[in-house]
Design an enzyme around this catalytic site. Structure first.
Site, PDB file in Angstrom:
ATOM      1  N   ASN A  28       2.265 -17.409  21.257  1.00 28.99           N
ATOM      2  CA  ASN A  28       2.457 -18.634  20.197  1.00 28.99           C
ATOM      3  C   ASN A  28       2.193 -19.979  20.987  1.00 28.99           C
ATOM      4  OD1 ASN A  28       4.921 -20.168  21.192  1.00 28.99           O
ATOM      5  ND2 ASN A  28       6.160 -18.146  20.166  1.00 28.99           N
ATOM      6  N   GLY A  36       7.549 -10.196  20.268  1.00 23.21           N
ATOM      7  CA  GLY A  36       6.738  -9.542  20.524  1.00 23.21           C
ATOM      8  C   GLY A  36       6.401  -9.182  22.136  1.00 23.21           C
ATOM      9  N   ASP A  38       5.102 -11.378  23.920  1.00 26.47           N
ATOM     10  CA  ASP A  38       5.374 -12.798  24.775  1.00 26.47           C
ATOM     11  C   ASP A  38       6.503 -12.445  24.999  1.00 26.47           C
ATOM     12  OD1 ASP A  38       4.828 -15.653  25.393  1.00 26.47           O
ATOM     13  OD2 ASP A  38       5.117 -16.436  22.482  1.00 26.47           O
ATOM     14  N   SER A 132      -3.079 -10.647  18.126  1.00 29.10           N
ATOM     15  CA  SER A 132      -2.838 -11.063  16.609  1.00 29.10           C
ATOM     16  C   SER A 132      -2.175 -10.162  15.632  1.00 29.10           C
ATOM     17  CB  SER A 132      -3.769 -11.974  16.308  1.00 29.10           C
ATOM     18  OG  SER A 132      -3.736 -13.347  16.499  1.00 29.10           O
ATOM     19  N   THR A 133      -2.612  -8.372  15.923  1.00 31.25           N
ATOM     20  CA  THR A 133      -2.035  -7.939  15.147  1.00 31.25           C
ATOM     21  C   THR A 133      -0.777  -7.226  14.719  1.00 31.25           C
ATOM     22  OG1 THR A 133      -2.256  -6.405  16.973  1.00 31.25           O
ATOM     23  CG2 THR A 133      -4.150  -6.956  15.409  1.00 31.25           C
TER      24      THR A 133
END
Length: 183
Positions: A28, A36, A38, A132-133
């Protein structure tokens, strides 16, 4: 003499288990961890990853890392030398035309910028998540096509081992279809 072609492979599993030169983090903009991929990278990489991210925030990225850009930190306790953090776009299904193309270009930029930085580092292997998914809601089929197309177009020496590490069977299936359909 022909140039060796990088090998693109698909792996179902946890990106933090990969033994590569570079692990790509779907970060992010704060660079300070999250959920997730990250969060997993920050947890497994340990305090050294967070410390490097804090240095970046204190210097060049006080307002956060812009979408589509990428930066490098140590990999800490991961089985890699570096983490490339990139911020993917949040999918906005209401966008059409030029605005939609701009969002798709930002997603492609995440992959291109990550490959550029890995090349500058002299990396021979890199592991990507499906940027991004997850919480950013980019449709898997479109995200997989964009990822495979962009990586095929942008991959250069010294990278020879390019992996997409997919967390579940659904993501793996979409990436298998994208890879099979790519020229």
């Amino acid at each position: 003499m022909t140039q060796p072609v990088p090998t693109i492979t698909l792996v179902r599993g946890d990106i933090t288990d990969q033994h590569v030169d570079v692990i790509v983090n779907a970060a992010n903009s704060t660079l300070l961890g999250g959920g997730g991929v990250d969060g997993a990278i920050h947890r497994r990489g340990g305090p050294a990853v967070l410390a490097d991210c804090r240095k970046l925030r204190a210097s060049h990225y006080g307002g956060g890392l812009p979408t589509g850009r990428a930066v490098v930190t140590t990999a800490g306790d991961l089985h890699a030398q570096y983490v490339v953090h990139t911020v993917g776009p949040v999918h906005q299904p209401q966008l059409t035309g030029e605005a939609d193309r701009a969002q798709t270009e930002l997603l492609a930029s995440c992959y291109r910028e990550s490959l550029r930085l890995a090349g500058e580092l002299g990396a021979r292997s890199i592991a990507f998540p499906a940027i991004s998914t997850g919480v950013y809601r980019w449709p898997l089929s479109d995200g997989a096509r964009s990822a495979v197309r962009t990586v095929r177009e942008a991959a250069r020496e010294p990278l020879f081992d390019i992996r997409f590490v997919l967390f579940d069977d659904a993501a793996l299936g979409h990436f298998e279809q994208a890879l099979a359909a790519a020229p």
